[in-house]
Design a protein around this motif. Structure first.
Motif, PDB file in Angstrom:
ATOM      1  N   VAL A  53       0.865  -1.179   0.000  1.00  0.00           N
ATOM      2  CA  VAL A  53       0.000   0.000   0.000  1.00  0.00           C
ATOM      3  C   VAL A  53       0.904   1.231   0.000  1.00  0.00           C
ATOM      4  N   ASP A  54       0.575   2.215  -0.836  1.00  0.00           N
ATOM      5  CA  ASP A  54       1.396   3.427  -0.950  1.00  0.00           C
ATOM      6  C   ASP A  54       1.111   4.419   0.174  1.00  0.00           C
ATOM      7  N   LYS A  55       1.103   3.927   1.388  1.00  0.00           N
ATOM      8  CA  LYS A  55       0.908   4.757   2.583  1.00  0.00           C
ATOM      9  C   LYS A  55       1.819   4.218   3.679  1.00  0.00           C
ATOM     10  N   THR A  56       2.121   5.050   4.658  1.00  0.00           N
ATOM     11  CA  THR A  56       2.917   4.597   5.788  1.00  0.00           C
ATOM     12  C   THR A  56       2.088   3.605   6.608  1.00  0.00           C
ATOM     13  N   PRO A  57       2.746   2.803   7.441  1.00  0.00           N
ATOM     14  CA  PRO A  57       1.979   1.908   8.312  1.00  0.00           C
ATOM     15  C   PRO A  57       0.955   2.661   9.171  1.00  0.00           C
ATOM     16  N   GLN A  58       1.330   3.849   9.672  1.00  0.00           N
ATOM     17  CA  GLN A  58       0.391   4.609  10.511  1.00  0.00           C
ATOM     18  C   GLN A  58      -0.832   5.057   9.704  1.00  0.00           C
ATOM     19  N   GLU A  59      -0.616   5.532   8.472  1.00  0.00           N
ATOM     20  CA  GLU A  59      -1.746   5.947   7.631  1.00  0.00           C
ATOM     21  C   GLU A  59      -2.643   4.760   7.306  1.00  0.00           C
ATOM     22  N   GLU A  69      -9.179 -11.875   0.268  1.00  0.00           N
ATOM     23  CA  GLU A  69      -8.334 -11.469  -0.859  1.00  0.00           C
ATOM     24  C   GLU A  69      -8.864 -10.178  -1.488  1.00  0.00           C
ATOM     25  N   THR A  70     -10.192 -10.072  -1.624  1.00  0.00           N
ATOM     26  CA  THR A  70     -10.796  -8.854  -2.169  1.00  0.00           C
ATOM     27  C   THR A  70     -10.521  -7.664  -1.263  1.00  0.00           C
ATOM     28  N   LEU A  71     -10.695  -7.829   0.049  1.00  0.00           N
ATOM     29  CA  LEU A  71     -10.447  -6.731   0.989  1.00  0.00           C
ATOM     30  C   LEU A  71      -9.023  -6.206   0.861  1.00  0.00           C
ATOM     31  N   VAL A  72      -8.054  -7.110   0.875  1.00  0.00           N
ATOM     32  CA  VAL A  72      -6.650  -6.681   0.851  1.00  0.00           C
ATOM     33  C   VAL A  72      -6.273  -6.108  -0.517  1.00  0.00           C
ATOM     34  N   THR A  73      -6.821  -6.647  -1.574  1.00  0.00           N
ATOM     35  CA  THR A  73      -6.524  -6.132  -2.919  1.00  0.00           C
ATOM     36  C   THR A  73      -7.067  -4.710  -3.076  1.00  0.00           C
ATOM     37  N   LYS A  74      -8.264  -4.455  -2.559  1.00  0.00           N
ATOM     38  CA  LYS A  74      -8.853  -3.117  -2.672  1.00  0.00           C
ATOM     39  C   LYS A  74      -8.112  -2.094  -1.817  1.00  0.00           C
ATOM     40  N   MET A  75      -7.359  -2.545  -0.837  1.00  0.00           N
ATOM     41  CA  MET A  75      -6.567  -1.619  -0.018  1.00  0.00           C
ATOM     42  C   MET A  75      -5.533  -0.881  -0.850  1.00  0.00           C
ATOM     43  N   THR A  76      -5.034  -1.521  -1.895  1.00  0.00           N
ATOM     44  CA  THR A  76      -3.981  -0.904  -2.701  1.00  0.00           C
ATOM     45  C   THR A  76      -4.470   0.360  -3.414  1.00  0.00           C
ATOM     46  N   THR A  77      -5.787   0.486  -3.611  1.00  0.00           N
ATOM     47  CA  THR A  77      -6.318   1.676  -4.280  1.00  0.00           C
ATOM     48  C   THR A  77      -7.208   2.532  -3.389  1.00  0.00           C
ATOM     49  N   SER A  78      -7.646   1.995  -2.250  1.00  0.00           N
ATOM     50  CA  SER A  78      -8.605   2.720  -1.411  1.00  0.00           C
ATOM     51  C   SER A  78      -7.996   3.428  -0.216  1.00  0.00           C
ATOM     52  N   VAL A  79      -6.858   2.962   0.260  1.00  0.00           N
ATOM     53  CA  VAL A  79      -6.278   3.543   1.482  1.00  0.00           C
ATOM     54  C   VAL A  79      -5.693   4.896   1.174  1.00  0.00           C
ATOM     55  N   GLN A  84       3.145  -3.949   8.015  1.00  0.00           N
ATOM     56  CA  GLN A  84       4.591  -3.821   8.199  1.00  0.00           C
ATOM     57  C   GLN A  84       5.125  -2.733   7.281  1.00  0.00           C
ATOM     58  N   GLU A  85       6.115  -2.001   7.753  1.00  0.00           N
ATOM     59  CA  GLU A  85       6.753  -0.989   6.910  1.00  0.00           C
ATOM     60  C   GLU A  85       7.682  -1.686   5.924  1.00  0.00           C
ATOM     61  N   THR A  86       7.642  -1.256   4.664  1.00  0.00           N
ATOM     62  CA  THR A  86       8.548  -1.829   3.670  1.00  0.00           C
ATOM     63  C   THR A  86       9.626  -0.816   3.301  1.00  0.00           C
ATOM     64  N   THR A  87       9.235   0.307   2.760  1.00  0.00           N
ATOM     65  CA  THR A  87      10.167   1.386   2.435  1.00  0.00           C
ATOM     66  C   THR A  87       9.490   2.679   2.860  1.00  0.00           C
ATOM     67  N   ASP A  88      10.146   3.783   2.603  1.00  0.00           N
ATOM     68  CA  ASP A  88       9.557   5.067   2.988  1.00  0.00           C
ATOM     69  C   ASP A  88       8.158   5.214   2.403  1.00  0.00           C
ATOM     70  N   ASN A  89       7.219   5.506   3.270  1.00  0.00           N
ATOM     71  CA  ASN A  89       5.836   5.779   2.887  1.00  0.00           C
ATOM     72  C   ASN A  89       5.118   4.612   2.205  1.00  0.00           C
ATOM     73  N   LYS A  90       5.566   3.397   2.452  1.00  0.00           N
ATOM     74  CA  LYS A  90       4.871   2.217   1.926  1.00  0.00           C
ATOM     75  C   LYS A  90       4.736   1.194   3.044  1.00  0.00           C
ATOM     76  N   SER A  91       3.676   0.410   2.944  1.00  0.00           N
ATOM     77  CA  SER A  91       3.498  -0.649   3.934  1.00  0.00           C
ATOM     78  C   SER A  91       2.994  -1.912   3.255  1.00  0.00           C
ATOM     79  N   GLU A  92       3.311  -3.023   3.897  1.00  0.00           N
ATOM     80  CA  GLU A  92       2.859  -4.334   3.426  1.00  0.00           C
ATOM     81  C   GLU A  92       1.716  -4.765   4.348  1.00  0.00           C
ATOM     82  N   VAL A  93       0.614  -5.191   3.744  1.00  0.00           N
ATOM     83  CA  VAL A  93      -0.557  -5.576   4.525  1.00  0.00           C
ATOM     84  C   VAL A  93      -0.954  -7.004   4.172  1.00  0.00           C
ATOM     85  N   GLN A  94      -1.289  -7.760   5.206  1.00  0.00           N
ATOM     86  CA  GLN A  94      -1.814  -9.109   5.023  1.00  0.00           C
ATOM     87  C   GLN A  94      -2.955  -9.288   6.021  1.00  0.00           C
TER      88      GLN A  94
END
Length: 131
Positions: free
Chosen positions: A10-16, A121-131, A87-97
């Motif tokens: 997700v193109d957001k920080t873990p906190q976001e 799977e649908t919930l987590v996939t939609k996070m990539t565009t909705s968060v 989990q934080e991956t890189t600056d301003n990105k997070s990995e969600v499961q």
């Protein structure tokens, strides 16, 4: 029965990301196309139904900012939890499961495994565009 969604970035920080998931109203944006009902019942509780499935009430049960949020069934016949691991991956990105854990008899587990796998799977996939 334990199921895990694929991990997504997700193109957001873990906190976001955590803040987004902490607002239960945001789950409406993540629901599959076949949703037939979504209703906010309180600051930490919502009800939803998918076509052909019973209504389910989810309540925020546990939070560990910014890495974990746990929703659990609130009433009903099935006891289960849905955990978002962030989990934080890189600056301003997070990995969600998402992880689903439920205590079902073998017959029920066999019937719900496919639909629940697709749902998380649908919930987590939609996070990539909705968060």
């Amino acid at each position: 029965m334990n199921l895990e969604s694929p991990k997504v970035i997700v193109d957001k920080t873990p906190q976001e990301t955590f803040d987004f998931l902490s607002e239960v109203k945001n789950f409406e944006k993540l629901m599959p196309e076949n949703i037939s009902k979504f209703e906010i019942l309180g600051d930490d509780t919502f009800l939803f139904a998918l076509k052909g499935m019973p209504e389910i009430i989810l309540k925020k049960k546990e939070t560990e900012a910014p890495n974990k949020i746990v929703l659990g069934a609130d009433g009903g016949k099935m006891d289960f939890s849905l955990t978002g691991n962030i989990q934080e991956t890189t600056d301003n990105k997070s990995e969600v499961q998402l992880a689903f854990a439920g205590d079902f008899n073998p017959m029920m587990a066999m019937m719900v495994k496919g639909p629940i796998s697709k749902f998380i799977e649908t919930l987590v996939t939609k996070m990539t565009t909705s968060v």
